[in-house]
Structure formats: C-alpha cells, structure tokens
Design an enzyme around this catalytic site. Structure first.
Site, PDB file in Angstrom:
ATOM      1  N   TYR A  97      -1.797  -1.937  10.356  1.00 24.81           N
ATOM      2  CA  TYR A  97      -1.846  -1.971   8.892  1.00 24.81           C
ATOM      3  C   TYR A  97      -0.574  -1.378   8.290  1.00 24.81           C
ATOM      4  O   TYR A  97       0.011  -1.931   7.354  1.00 24.81           O
ATOM      5  CB  TYR A  97      -3.078  -1.202   8.413  1.00 24.81           C
ATOM      6  CG  TYR A  97      -3.335  -1.269   6.930  1.00 24.81           C
ATOM      7  CD1 TYR A  97      -4.002  -2.349   6.367  1.00 24.81           C
ATOM      8  CD2 TYR A  97      -2.927  -0.232   6.089  1.00 24.81           C
ATOM      9  CE1 TYR A  97      -4.258  -2.411   5.013  1.00 24.81           C
ATOM     10  CE2 TYR A  97      -3.174  -0.281   4.727  1.00 24.81           C
ATOM     11  CZ  TYR A  97      -3.838  -1.368   4.191  1.00 24.81           C
ATOM     12  OH  TYR A  97      -4.085  -1.422   2.830  1.00 24.81           O
ATOM     13  N   SER A 118       0.858  -1.178   0.000  1.00 29.47           N
ATOM     14  CA  SER A 118       0.000   0.000   0.000  1.00 29.47           C
ATOM     15  C   SER A 118       0.899   1.234   0.000  1.00 29.47           C
ATOM     16  O   SER A 118       2.090   1.143   0.325  1.00 29.47           O
ATOM     17  CB  SER A 118      -0.883   0.000   1.260  1.00 29.47           C
ATOM     18  OG  SER A 118      -1.450   1.269   1.506  1.00 29.47           O
TER      19      SER A 118
END
Length: 245
Positions: free
Chosen positions: A150, A137
C-alpha cells in the site's frame, strides 16, 4: 462560484460506490457534473445514488478495465474528469508479504490509474482539456507498518501524477492527487477500530478527530473545476494536520 461549477461536465469516479469515493462522487454531482461510478457492486443505498450511472468493472485486471472510458463517452457523451479513488488493502509483515498480494495492491492503485489515465487522454488530448485526480494517502509520504504494498502504491501515485503532468500540462490536462489522512471509512477503518492503535492515532491528529468522508468534497471539486486550472502535479493533503506532527 462559477470557478467551481461543473455543470455540463462528465466525471468518472472509480471506487465511487462507497466510502471516500462515494463522498467525492456526490460532491462532483452536487457541483453539477454528470457522474458515472465504477465498482464491483452497486452504490450504497441512499439518496445520493440516483444521480449516478453505475458501471460495474473489475479494475484489478486489464480485461476488466478494457474500454471503460469509451463506455463512459458512449453513454454520457464525454469524459472531462477522471477521479481514481478505487483501492484495496492487504496487510502482512514485509518479510513474508506474498508477491501475489503485493501485485494485487499495485494493480488497483497504480496500474489501473495509469491505464485509465491513458484511456482518458485519448479524448482529453484531442480536446486539449481535462482533469485527472488520483487518490494517494498520507502514507504516500510515510513508511507505515505492515503495509509495504500500500505504501509503495501510494508513493507511486504521487510520482505518476507528476510524471503525467510533465507531458500533459501543456495540453490543458491537469493531473493532481489527493492524499487523505485517517478517515473513519475505507481502508483505514480497521486500524481506527483497533482498541490499541486507534486511540494512539487519534491522539496524534492535531484536528482532534478522524476525517469524515465529506471532508474530501471541497478538495475533489477544487481539483475537478476551473479553479485549479494552474495547479499541476500537486498532491493536496487532507489529513487534519497529521503530517505536521
């Protein structure tokens, strides 16, 4: 175009039953690959699900992942491409982030990536070829807010791709990552729909729009095909220019 042809290849796409994973699974199938998708539920019902072999599994546990790649090989004859797109998201302030929630995020993004890469390597090392694609990401390069698990996981995915490259590139296995930006699907959906944060994020994207899942199709096919044979340990960012700001 032969460089992008996946005819005769077998791909496993985790998280391939919906959102970004489904879009990339569809892209690999369109390029000619036989695609198996892993998820907890059936693929979203549309015309794209028919080419897929659905393999239910809970990737958050060792037991749920056990023998998954062997099942693919048994049913499809090979494993040429592993695309690990499965993910989850849990938000808490860092000061009170529950350890169990932290572990739950790491299990799906990082531990499962390593486990399935190891399982795949058994077949890829013997054949001296294979493509492993991990999904990171833009938060693999940033710190984010309220998502320490995350962020840590997505940083780890980039590092894992590099570490595996150092051992497996000489054996014909390409290990790379894709880093999506803010897409109108998946774990970013909640932030995008936030009436305060959503417009601020959109204003910062140079392309002037959120990503559509189909925007990942080219990146997935490129890294899965012969066109990327000399690309190793790379993280391909697909973010509309987000990291350039």
């Amino acid at each position: 175009m032969q460089l992008f042809d996946l005819s005769g290849k077998v791909a496993l796409v985790t998280g391939g039953t919906r959102g970004l994973g489904l879009a990339m699974a569809r892209a690999l199938a369109d390029a000619g690959a036989k695609v198996a998708v892993v998820g907890r539920s059936q693929p979203q019902a549309d015309e794209s699900q028919s080419p897929f072999l659905f393999m239910p599994a809970d990737l958050s546990t060792t037991q749920g992942r056990a023998g998954l790649i062997e099942r693919v090989v048994d049913q499809c004859g090979s494993i040429d491409i592993l695309l690990h797109a499965a993910g989850n998201q849990i938000r808490h302030e860092a000061a009170v982030f529950p350890p169990d929630d932290f572990d739950a995020v790491m299990a799906v993004h990082v531990t499962a990536a390593m486990d399935l890469a190891q399982q795949s390597s058994k077949f890829m090392l013997a054949r001296q070829s294979g493509k492993i694609i991990l999904v990171s990401s833009v938060l693999g390069f940033q710190g984010g807010c309220m998502v320490p698990a995350y962020v840590a996981a997505k940083h780890a995915v980039i590092g894992l791709a590099r570490a595996l490259t150092n051992e497996w590139a000489r054996h014909g296995i390409n290990v790379n990552a894709i880093a999506p930006g803010y897409f109108d699907a998946g774990v970013a959906k909640g932030v995008i729909d936030d009436p305060v944060r959503g417009p601020k994020i959109l204003e910062r994207i140079p392309a002037g729009r959120y990503g559509d899942p189909t925007d990942l199709a080219g990146a997935a096919v490129f890294l899965a095909s012969e066109s990327s044979n000399y690309v190793h340990g790379h993280t391909l960012v697909v973010d509309g220019g987000w990291l350039s700001r």
